[in-house]
Enzyme design. Sequence first.
Site, mmCIF file in Angstrom:
data_model
loop_
_atom_site.group_PDB
_atom_site.id
_atom_site.type_symbol
_atom_site.label_atom_id
_atom_site.label_comp_id
_atom_site.label_asym_id
_atom_site.label_seq_id
_atom_site.Cartn_x
_atom_site.Cartn_y
_atom_site.Cartn_z
ATOM 1 N N SER A 126 36.245 4.296 38.420
ATOM 2 C CA SER A 126 35.189 3.938 37.460
ATOM 3 C C SER A 126 34.527 5.124 36.760
ATOM 4 O O SER A 126 33.721 4.911 35.851
ATOM 5 C CB SER A 126 34.120 3.089 38.147
ATOM 6 O OG SER A 126 34.428 1.726 38.033
ATOM 7 N N LYS A 129 34.538 5.309 32.973
ATOM 8 C CA LYS A 129 33.490 4.763 32.110
ATOM 9 C C LYS A 129 32.698 5.863 31.412
ATOM 10 O O LYS A 129 32.089 5.633 30.361
ATOM 11 C CB LYS A 129 32.564 3.857 32.915
ATOM 12 C CG LYS A 129 33.231 2.590 33.431
ATOM 13 C CD LYS A 129 32.247 1.740 34.224
ATOM 14 C CE LYS A 129 32.879 0.436 34.693
ATOM 15 N NZ LYS A 129 33.906 0.608 35.732
ATOM 16 N N SER A 305 28.432 -0.209 37.321
ATOM 17 C CA SER A 305 29.876 -0.048 37.121
ATOM 18 C C SER A 305 30.506 -1.362 36.679
ATOM 19 O O SER A 305 31.465 -1.857 37.279
ATOM 20 C CB SER A 305 30.545 0.462 38.396
ATOM 21 O OG SER A 305 31.751 1.116 38.100
#
Length: 472
Positions: A126, A129, A305
Amino acid sequence: MSGTRSSGRKAMIIVVSLLLVAAAATVAVLFWPKTANSTTTTPGVSSVVAPPTISAVDPPVTVAAARIKPLAVDAGKVPTAAGVTKILGPALANRALAQFTGIVIDAATGKVLWSKSPNTVSQPASTMKLLTGAALLSKVDPASRFTTRIVQGADGTIYFVGGGDVTLSARSANVNTVYSGAPTVADLAAQVVASGAKVTRIVTDTSYWTGDDLAQGWDAGDVAGGFITKMQALMVDGDRKDPSDENSSRTGTPAMTAGKALARALGNPNLSVTTDGTAPKGAKVLASVRSQPMSVLLAQALLNSDNVLAEALARQVSITLGGAPSFTGAAQAVTIALQDLKFDTVGLTMVDGSGLSIIDRAPVALMAGVMDAAVSGRIPALRGLITGLPVAGVSGTLSKAQNRFTSAAAKPGIGWVRAKTGKVQVTYAMVGYVPDVDGRLLVFGLNSNGVSNPGLNAQDVFAAALRGCGCS
């Protein structure tokens, strides 16, 4: 979202004190970007757009004046590579870090103070991102918003036209959902009723996005697991079955679920709902609502997230650059945006905007470089990345509820460390920053492969060690 596969100025950084109550009170300090004209978007910004016959202006976004003292990025004594290496020694000796790559950067100078194979590629999980966020902030107007519309068709048909807003809620405006300040289907229904239009059928239009619903490297089982859903440009509450639960499983039928929610809001749950339609060009707009600003949505995506929201934002980057609103288009657009910002994208393999795909690859040096540019203010547009970063032991994916920063060795980082986390398969990642004991801001990136659960604590201890650094 965290889980077994989710990726779970002179520049100035504002220092915010938090009081954490546990067995004893500790003073926690948070760092926020600050510029001469800086404002922060509040979560309660009105999202409703009046029918086209009424001229409506969104209320101004304001925030109370800060009552805290800003800290310059170059505050404190200059750390040395030898000092940082020494203080990290015990943390790096922890076998729970497994096969790891990492880097530590002095935010004031950009100097690398410690590293281990920082250009070796691995699954970013993640932390991907951060790249999506950097592209969004540099290419898309942070004050712009997604728009969802309902337009009139023939013989009582209305078209429910998705505009990429995955936060649109089927709940009432005064009921909490995962997405604070989201627009509601109830608002749309009220506008349709006020228009006097006859409604006998609802047709959903998801043509705002194109391409596959699921990315390469995604597991379809993750829809039921709550990590993702089919990416359709019309959905409600991120397609969660329980809109108040970040970890709720998804319906897997976003557009149909949204259509049925509209039918209920119109007071006729038995209305016919058809998916995969296309609204007639130039059709009369009966209702429209807008999302929170892109900058607010990015903060929401980073804090918990949120994979679905991150994918929507990545596609908006592609649309802004004239690319395809698909997984492929979004990946290409984000890469172009990073290159335009002069980041080295060698080794970057990006197939989605969230980092959930097991095909994604990136070097930790790239991730930390983006974070350094945001924290230092060397790229002013990226300062907005900091707003949504979880705070150690306090919020988001670094909260105590996620069992983060709970060990004795990690607790010194509570309230000080801010970072984006990631988990996918046997990879854990964390990219963030922390002030050392002298007030010097240190940016770090750490990626561990072949890990088990103790690896999370090992990464927490690594970051907490930097907090204890008086490494001049």
